[in-house]
Design a protein around this motif. Structure first.
Motif, PDB file in Angstrom:
ATOM      1  N   LEU A 163       5.908  -3.865 -10.056  1.00 44.94           N
ATOM      2  CA  LEU A 163       5.514  -4.263  -8.712  1.00 44.94           C
ATOM      3  C   LEU A 163       4.977  -5.680  -8.702  1.00 44.94           C
ATOM      4  O   LEU A 163       4.084  -6.034  -9.468  1.00 44.94           O
ATOM      5  CB  LEU A 163       4.422  -3.329  -8.167  1.00 44.94           C
ATOM      6  CG  LEU A 163       4.669  -1.821  -8.237  1.00 44.94           C
ATOM      7  CD1 LEU A 163       3.572  -1.085  -7.482  1.00 44.94           C
ATOM      8  CD2 LEU A 163       6.037  -1.470  -7.680  1.00 44.94           C
ATOM      9  N   GLU A 164       5.521  -6.485  -7.819  1.00 45.37           N
ATOM     10  CA  GLU A 164       4.983  -7.813  -7.543  1.00 45.37           C
ATOM     11  C   GLU A 164       4.362  -7.772  -6.151  1.00 45.37           C
ATOM     12  O   GLU A 164       5.059  -7.503  -5.169  1.00 45.37           O
ATOM     13  CB  GLU A 164       6.082  -8.879  -7.583  1.00 45.37           C
ATOM     14  CG  GLU A 164       6.719  -9.082  -8.941  1.00 45.37           C
ATOM     15  CD  GLU A 164       7.791 -10.168  -8.915  1.00 45.37           C
ATOM     16  OE1 GLU A 164       7.884 -10.873  -7.885  1.00 45.37           O
ATOM     17  OE2 GLU A 164       8.537 -10.300  -9.903  1.00 45.37           O
ATOM     18  N   ILE A 165       3.062  -8.027  -6.071  1.00 45.14           N
ATOM     19  CA  ILE A 165       2.366  -8.096  -4.795  1.00 45.14           C
ATOM     20  C   ILE A 165       1.508  -9.352  -4.790  1.00 45.14           C
ATOM     21  O   ILE A 165       1.304  -9.978  -5.839  1.00 45.14           O
ATOM     22  CB  ILE A 165       1.491  -6.849  -4.541  1.00 45.14           C
ATOM     23  CG1 ILE A 165       0.412  -6.711  -5.629  1.00 45.14           C
ATOM     24  CG2 ILE A 165       2.346  -5.590  -4.470  1.00 45.14           C
ATOM     25  CD1 ILE A 165      -0.563  -5.583  -5.381  1.00 45.14           C
ATOM     26  N   ASP A 166       1.030  -9.744  -3.625  1.00 48.39           N
ATOM     27  CA  ASP A 166       0.154 -10.905  -3.559  1.00 48.39           C
ATOM     28  C   ASP A 166      -1.091 -10.679  -4.400  1.00 48.39           C
ATOM     29  O   ASP A 166      -1.637  -9.563  -4.432  1.00 48.39           O
ATOM     30  CB  ASP A 166      -0.261 -11.181  -2.115  1.00 48.39           C
ATOM     31  CG  ASP A 166       0.784 -11.972  -1.351  1.00 48.39           C
ATOM     32  OD1 ASP A 166       1.627 -12.618  -2.007  1.00 48.39           O
ATOM     33  OD2 ASP A 166       0.763 -11.958  -0.112  1.00 48.39           O
ATOM     34  N   ALA A 167      -1.540 -11.735  -5.051  1.00 48.31           N
ATOM     35  CA  ALA A 167      -2.720 -11.625  -5.914  1.00 48.31           C
ATOM     36  C   ALA A 167      -3.932 -11.105  -5.141  1.00 48.31           C
ATOM     37  O   ALA A 167      -4.746 -10.338  -5.683  1.00 48.31           O
ATOM     38  CB  ALA A 167      -3.033 -12.980  -6.537  1.00 48.31           C
ATOM     39  N   VAL A 176       1.402   5.300  -7.574  1.00 47.43           N
ATOM     40  CA  VAL A 176       2.071   5.977  -8.691  1.00 47.43           C
ATOM     41  C   VAL A 176       2.860   7.184  -8.192  1.00 47.43           C
ATOM     42  O   VAL A 176       4.019   7.400  -8.587  1.00 47.43           O
ATOM     43  CB  VAL A 176       1.046   6.385  -9.758  1.00 47.43           C
ATOM     44  CG1 VAL A 176       1.716   7.253 -10.827  1.00 47.43           C
ATOM     45  CG2 VAL A 176       0.417   5.154 -10.411  1.00 47.43           C
ATOM     46  N   ALA A 177       2.252   7.971  -7.307  1.00 48.25           N
ATOM     47  CA  ALA A 177       2.940   9.150  -6.772  1.00 48.25           C
ATOM     48  C   ALA A 177       4.183   8.736  -5.991  1.00 48.25           C
ATOM     49  O   ALA A 177       5.234   9.376  -6.092  1.00 48.25           O
ATOM     50  CB  ALA A 177       1.983   9.939  -5.882  1.00 48.25           C
ATOM     51  N   THR A 203       9.671   6.761 -13.718  1.00 44.54           N
ATOM     52  CA  THR A 203       8.738   7.437 -14.626  1.00 44.54           C
ATOM     53  C   THR A 203       7.436   6.645 -14.749  1.00 44.54           C
ATOM     54  O   THR A 203       6.345   7.217 -14.797  1.00 44.54           O
ATOM     55  CB  THR A 203       9.363   7.597 -16.024  1.00 44.54           C
ATOM     56  OG1 THR A 203      10.597   8.321 -15.896  1.00 44.54           O
ATOM     57  CG2 THR A 203       8.430   8.363 -16.957  1.00 44.54           C
ATOM     58  N   PHE A 204       7.559   5.323 -14.782  1.00 43.72           N
ATOM     59  CA  PHE A 204       6.394   4.457 -14.951  1.00 43.72           C
ATOM     60  C   PHE A 204       6.328   3.447 -13.806  1.00 43.72           C
ATOM     61  O   PHE A 204       7.360   2.959 -13.332  1.00 43.72           O
ATOM     62  CB  PHE A 204       6.459   3.698 -16.284  1.00 43.72           C
ATOM     63  CG  PHE A 204       6.599   4.597 -17.481  1.00 43.72           C
ATOM     64  CD1 PHE A 204       5.511   5.297 -17.986  1.00 43.72           C
ATOM     65  CD2 PHE A 204       7.835   4.745 -18.097  1.00 43.72           C
ATOM     66  CE1 PHE A 204       5.650   6.127 -19.084  1.00 43.72           C
ATOM     67  CE2 PHE A 204       7.990   5.574 -19.189  1.00 43.72           C
ATOM     68  CZ  PHE A 204       6.892   6.272 -19.692  1.00 43.72           C
ATOM     69  N   VAL A 205       5.103   3.132 -13.394  1.00 48.17           N
ATOM     70  CA  VAL A 205       4.866   2.123 -12.369  1.00 48.17           C
ATOM     71  C   VAL A 205       3.927   1.077 -12.960  1.00 48.17           C
ATOM     72  O   VAL A 205       2.813   1.390 -13.381  1.00 48.17           O
ATOM     73  CB  VAL A 205       4.240   2.728 -11.100  1.00 48.17           C
ATOM     74  CG1 VAL A 205       3.921   1.632 -10.077  1.00 48.17           C
ATOM     75  CG2 VAL A 205       5.171   3.777 -10.493  1.00 48.17           C
ATOM     76  N   ALA A 206       4.401  -0.178 -13.019  1.00 53.66           N
ATOM     77  CA  ALA A 206       3.617  -1.262 -13.612  1.00 53.66           C
ATOM     78  C   ALA A 206       3.303  -2.313 -12.565  1.00 53.66           C
ATOM     79  O   ALA A 206       4.133  -2.622 -11.709  1.00 53.66           O
ATOM     80  CB  ALA A 206       4.391  -1.896 -14.771  1.00 53.66           C
ATOM     81  N   LEU A 207       2.102  -2.874 -12.636  1.00 58.66           N
ATOM     82  CA  LEU A 207       1.692  -3.951 -11.742  1.00 58.66           C
ATOM     83  C   LEU A 207       1.800  -5.278 -12.486  1.00 58.66           C
ATOM     84  O   LEU A 207       1.171  -5.465 -13.530  1.00 58.66           O
ATOM     85  CB  LEU A 207       0.255  -3.728 -11.268  1.00 58.66           C
ATOM     86  CG  LEU A 207      -0.328  -4.785 -10.325  1.00 58.66           C
ATOM     87  CD1 LEU A 207       0.468  -4.847  -9.031  1.00 58.66           C
ATOM     88  CD2 LEU A 207      -1.800  -4.480 -10.038  1.00 58.66           C
TER      89      LEU A 207
END
Length: 294
Positions: A234-238, A254-255, A263-267
């Motif tokens: 995931l790319e979001i504003d800082a 995550v859900a 399977t995995f969620v990374a920031l």
């Protein structure tokens, strides 16, 4: 036709914005009639508004709809075209069927833009319109943009480049004209979420689109879900990162990702960067250059 909001700056009061607006109007007037390729993003919305102002009914908006376009943007494009009183046509685009597109080569955008213009050019001719216009601005010229080559080969025009408008100019002028898109997050087709060489499939596009829709429902605006197989990066504003890490929000993200099949969620701690996957093209070129010099 939308009007400036009370706190919006007057065009003539913002540096050289008035002169650039006049130049854009003059460039478009020289076309006499035009079909505007319209995604509903910041750039194409400004272009359509000014083209409609200058050309009136000799301006038509065309939106090419395909599975690579976010579902939320399809309805939005129709609403925005209606807002400025422009005739609007929706047509099906099938870039997924073009040879090589789904394999996601580094020139993927070439194939996409070629598909768009091979639809737009005959439609313009059928409507008796002389030119096909794209919402390219000066800042777009500095990135990895193979789509520009496809556009130039097929005779598309870039009036905002000719008028000298940057992305910041586009946003400021949009605000001064009262366009609701003036602060709209940057858009890109869903194919841009996949690293070059990663196959693009309808199911994977739906995964990404569904995840991004869910994130917007959670209140995040400027974002990308980058596809890395089992991992969604995931790319979001800082500025949004602290809220994303709040326990309840983090669990909801995550859900949401798992419901979309990840399977995995990374920031990504670097935050949102438009075209961030293009840096891999630069790294590949550097590596090739280094090898050839040995």
């Amino acid at each position: 036709m939308p009007s400036p909001t009370p706190d919006a700056p007057r065009i003539d009061d913002v540096g050289d914005l008035g002169a650039k607006h006049d130049r854009l109007r003059a460039v478009i007037a020289g076309y006499q009639s035009a079909l505007v390729c319209f995604s509903g993003g910041v750039d194409s919305m400004l272009l359509l508004r000014v083209a409609r102002d200058v050309l009136g009914d000799r301006c038509v908006a065309l939106t090419a709809v395909s599975i690579t376009m976010a579902q939320s943007e399809r309805a939005a494009a129709a609403e925005l075209a209606e807002l400025v009183g422009a005739r609007h046509e929706l047509v099906d685009s099938n870039e997924m069927e073009r040879p090589g597109f789904a394999a996601n080569p580094t020139d993927r955008c070439y194939h996409c833009k070629a598909e768009l213009l091979e639809i737009a050019r005959p439609r313009a001719a059928a409507l008796g319109l002389r030119e096909v216009l794209l919402g390219t601005n000066l800042d777009d010229l500095g990135d990895h943009r193979p789509g520009l080559a496809a556009a130039d080969e097929r005779g598309a025009r870039h009036p905002m480049v000719d008028a000298g408008l940057t992305k910041d100019d586009v946003r400021r002028l949009s605000r001064a004209l009262g366009l609701p898109t003036w602060d709209k997050p940057q858009l890109a087709c869903l194919s841009s979420r996949f690293p070059y060489g990663t196959e693009i499939t309808p199911d994977r596009l739906r995964q990404v689109d569904g995840f991004e829709d869910g994130l917007r429902a959670l209140g995040f605006r400027q974002l990308r879900v980058r596809y890395h197989g089992e991992v969604a990066r995931l790319e979001i504003d800082a500025d949004d990162m602290p809220r994303a890490l709040e326990p309840s929000v983090r669990q909801a993200i995550v859900a949401l990702g798992r419901r979309q099949g990840f399977t995995f969620v990374a920031l990504d701690l670097a935050g949102f960067r438009s075209g961030s996957l293009n840096q891999l093209v630069g790294l590949s070129r550097k590596a090739t250059t280094a090898k050839s010099s040995q």
